[in-house]
Design an enzyme around this catalytic site. Structure first.
Site, PDB file in Angstrom:
ATOM      1  N   GLU A  19       0.794  -1.236   0.027  1.00 39.92           N
ATOM      2  CA  GLU A  19      -0.084   0.115   0.107  1.00 39.92           C
ATOM      3  C   GLU A  19       1.097   1.265   0.174  1.00 39.92           C
ATOM      4  OE1 GLU A  19      -4.065   1.499   2.494  1.00 39.92           O
ATOM      5  OE2 GLU A  19      -2.763  -0.142   3.084  1.00 39.92           O
ATOM      6  N   GLY A  20       0.745   2.148  -1.079  1.00 39.81           N
ATOM      7  CA  GLY A  20       1.344   3.487  -1.255  1.00 39.81           C
ATOM      8  C   GLY A  20       0.346   4.600  -0.856  1.00 39.81           C
ATOM      9  N   PHE A  22      -0.598   6.817  -3.008  1.00 42.16           N
ATOM     10  CA  PHE A  22      -1.696   7.060  -4.025  1.00 42.16           C
ATOM     11  C   PHE A  22      -2.267   5.721  -4.550  1.00 42.16           C
ATOM     12  CE2 PHE A  22       0.675  10.926  -3.996  1.00 42.16           C
ATOM     13  CZ  PHE A  22      -0.203  11.707  -3.320  1.00 42.16           C
ATOM     14  N   VAL A  25      -1.774  -2.220  -3.921  1.00 45.57           N
ATOM     15  CA  VAL A  25      -1.052  -3.418  -4.756  1.00 45.57           C
ATOM     16  C   VAL A  25      -1.801  -4.702  -4.197  1.00 45.57           C
ATOM     17  CG1 VAL A  25       0.712  -4.682  -5.441  1.00 45.57           C
ATOM     18  CG2 VAL A  25       0.995  -2.291  -5.357  1.00 45.57           C
ATOM     19  N   ASP A 134      14.852   6.131  -8.829  1.00 44.65           N
ATOM     20  CA  ASP A 134      14.595   5.738  -7.533  1.00 44.65           C
ATOM     21  C   ASP A 134      14.902   4.652  -7.106  1.00 44.65           C
ATOM     22  OD1 ASP A 134      13.239   6.504  -5.194  1.00 44.65           O
ATOM     23  OD2 ASP A 134      11.432   5.658  -5.731  1.00 44.65           O
TER      24      ASP A 134
END
Length: 348
Positions: A19-20, A22, A25, A134
């Site tokens: 979970e991020g 925005f 998953v 990143d």
């Protein structure tokens, strides 16, 4: 005891695996082939409000350009009226950050293998005009065979001028070349996205159907087998060197409602704000830690008659604080945690 099963196109959505800020998953199963995949789910309105459409288009375009054994594979992109779905290769071995945190310093030969695979993947990306921008242990996943998979191209862009050493120069380095095995792969045809803009359009013809079905809370054999490498029913939680993973689980023979009630009571005693929905609980710490407030998601599954599996995973905050939280939670739940050993065959 039931929950909603959701189908998106040919995929049946399962448990939350990440979970991020925005996106979420979820593990999913291709109902035509039985293949397990990971689906990144984003709300259209959120992307528009946060002005992230260009970033998502860039991420999809970048992943569509790269097909490599050490890079998480993009299968396809779908859209409904409310959401965007990015279907990705499912990698079940965790990330490099967790491995280093739990196992400690890597052996030199092991570190070299990972570095070889990472540089090979980076070199390939640059050859296709893509810079990741990143790269960090949290974005480097490991598959069930211990091979490295680069993920999360959300900040990718065209490569800037190279200054630190080039990837081709690293590939020729004497230290790097020791025990190096070049990857062997055949490049498949590009994923047919036609026009990426179409997933953000209002065309009814391009929308997949979201179907919600009410079924018992039961983790089927396919989902259970996908977790065999990380399941350890002999222990209440996965532990190593006094730490727990960012995602861990235990089993209980108590009724599901009783388990949820006990978790609610224990979390409240520990000073957490509790939000419940069916058999899923989200906890938010009251104090701000080293990496913000500790956020924990707990979800209950039925894996066999009279046997429940409770999955606990860190959604935000510091891993060490999550470890300390678990120790207190497990102590509070000791009366409902089943400590006996179980054979997988008895569950499946």
């Amino acid at each position: 005891m039931s929950r909603q099963r959701i189908r998106v196109g040919k995929y049946e959505l399962g448990r939350l695996v990440g979970e991020g800020k925005f996106s979420k998953v979820k593990f999913a199963r291709n109902m035509e082939t039985g293949e397990g995949v990971a689906i990144k789910i984003m709300e259209r309105d959120t992307l528009l409000k946060q002005k992230m459409v260009k970033q998502i288009k860039r991420e999809i375009s970048a992943m569509n350009l790269i097909k490599h054994p050490n890079i998480v594979r993009l299968h396809e992109v779908m859209a409904s009226k409310k959401r965007i779905y990015i279907v990705l290769e499912f990698v079940m071995g965790g990330d490099l950050h967790d491995k280093i945190t739990h196992d400690g310093r890597l052996r030199e030969d092991e570190a070299r293998k990972y570095f070889q695979q990472l540089i090979t993947a980076v070199d390939y990306c640059h050859s296709r005009g893509v810079s990741h921008r990143d790269l960090k242990p949290e974005n480097v996943l490991l598959d069930s065979y211990g091979n490295l998979k680069v993920s999360d191209f959300g900040l990718s862009a065209l490569p800037q001028q190279v200054r630190r050493i080039t990837a081709p120069e690293i590939l020729q380095n004497e230290w790097f070349q020791k025990d190096y095995i070049p990857p062997k792969f055949q490049e498949d045809e590009d994923v047919s996205l036609n026009d990426i803009d179409v997933v953000f359009s209002d065309s009814e013809e391009q929308l997949v159907t979201e179907i919600k079905e009410i079924q018992p809370v039961f983790m089927n054999a396919f989902e259970l087998i996908s977790m065999l490498q990380v399941l350890n029913f002999g222990n209440m939680f996965e532990q190593h060197m006094g730490l727990v993973n960012q995602q861990t689980r235990f089993t209980s023979k108590h009724p599901a409602k009783e388990i949820i009630t006990k978790i609610d009571e224990a979390a409240g005693t520990l000073g957490f704000n509790v939000k419940k929905r069916n058999f899923k609980v989200k906890l938010q710490g009251a104090n701000i830690g080293r990496k913000g407030r500790l956020s924990v998601v707990i979800e209950l599954f039925e894996v066999a008659p009279s046997l429940c599996m409770v999955e606990v995973h860190k959604a935000g905050g510091d891993t060490l604080e999550f470890s300390e939280f678990y120790e207190k939670l497990s102590s509070a739940l000791k009366d409902i945690i089943w400590k006996s050993k179980v054979n997988i065959g008895e569950i499946a």
